[in-house]
Write an enzyme that holds these catalytic residues in place. Structure first.
Site, mmCIF file in Angstrom:
data_model
loop_
_atom_site.group_PDB
_atom_site.id
_atom_site.type_symbol
_atom_site.label_atom_id
_atom_site.label_comp_id
_atom_site.label_asym_id
_atom_site.label_seq_id
_atom_site.Cartn_x
_atom_site.Cartn_y
_atom_site.Cartn_z
ATOM 1 N N HIS A 167 -0.998 11.318 -2.472
ATOM 2 C CA HIS A 167 -1.782 10.861 -1.519
ATOM 3 C C HIS A 167 -2.855 12.200 -1.104
ATOM 4 C CE1 HIS A 167 -4.947 9.648 1.596
ATOM 5 N NE2 HIS A 167 -4.821 8.388 1.130
ATOM 6 N N HIS A 201 0.838 -0.959 0.299
ATOM 7 C CA HIS A 201 0.046 -0.055 0.438
ATOM 8 C C HIS A 201 0.624 1.110 -0.042
ATOM 9 C CE1 HIS A 201 -3.362 2.463 2.048
ATOM 10 N NE2 HIS A 201 -3.359 2.335 0.702
#
Ligand code: G3P
Ligand code: MG
Length: 246
Positions: free
Chosen positions: A54, A12
């Site tokens: 992100h 991730h």
């Protein structure tokens, strides 16, 4: 179901919790731990260059401040994306999508490219990232899997590069209209918060011809349970505790 070249484990944001997220150092950590696939987040700079980040803003994961969408790639490339995580990563850049694609290809890392548009730029980001992904992985046997929470971005990606596989990311609530949505998207997969999944939901989505991926799974026992239910892949931060089979 379509061919599925991806392994069960996706690191991730590159290196999970072991390296600064969405950096080259993160991808190298995935390789170091024997991972065969990575997930990372891509958005556009002010001047339209695809890069990894992100959040909508810079301050959590770099020494920059303010909205990412208000900085051009020259300014972004001068930022330190590593010191916030640990001093030994000082000077780690915010990488471009092209840099990370080249690294993935060179190291045989398969990729899930999460399209993470800045607000208001959903369709443009979906289109640009899909076009670039098609170009960057041209001739490669395993294409990048595109995904997004942003529906408009996914539709734009579908229209720009219909040949690339797409997954719909969901959170908070199980969408009762998932069959219609996945069909409209011509998706290959549904990517769900693992807490929304039940064995029955996994079975019914897979029976309809779609893969099921789950995020973010950091407990080895939960990873094993999801696998037993038939989940096709998980995203994990725990690269050191959830190890790929050799
Ligand atoms: O793509 C799976 C996962 O990365 C989605 O959540 O917030 O970590 O991008 P997030
Ligand atoms: Mg992500």
């Amino acid at each position: 179901m379509q061919d599925w070249p991806y392994p069960y484990l996706f690191a991730h944001r590159g290196g999970g919790k072991l390296a600064p997220e969405n950096t080259l150092a993160g991808m190298a950590t995935a390789v170091q731990y024997g991972y065969g696939a990575v997930e990372f987040d891509v958005k556009l700079s002010l001047d339209g260059v695809a890069f990894l980040l992100h959040d909508d803003t810079l301050q959590r994961t770099s020494n920059g401040h303010g909205l990412a969408a208000e900085h051009d790639i020259a300014a972004l490339s001068r930022l330190d994306g590593g010191s916030w995580f640990a001093p030994r990563f000082a000077g780690e850049p915010l990488p471009t999508f092209a840099t990370i694609a080249a690294y993935c290809r060179a190291h045989r890392l398969l990729a899930n490219v999460e399209i993470k548009p800045c607000p208001g730029r959903e369709a443009k980001t979906g289109r640009e990232v899909a076009l670039l992904a098609a170009e960057l992985w041209q001739g490669h046997p395993a294409p990048p899997l595109l995904s997004s929470f942003a529906w408009e971005a996914l539709l734009a990606a579908r229209d720009a590069a219909p040949q690339l596989p797409r997954g719909w990311l969901i959170e908070e609530q199980w969408p009762e209209d998932w069959p219609a949505r996945l069909a409209e998207l011509q998706a290959v997969s549904l990517h769900s918060d693992h807490q929304l999944l039940t064995a029955e939901r996994v079975a019914v989505v897979r029976a309809a011809g779609y893969r099921v991926l789950a995020y973010t799974v950091n407990d080895p026992a939960r990873a094993a349970e999801l696998r037993q239910w038939g989940v096709d892949g998980i995203f994990t931060d725990a690269l050191d505790r959830i190890r790929p089979e050799s």
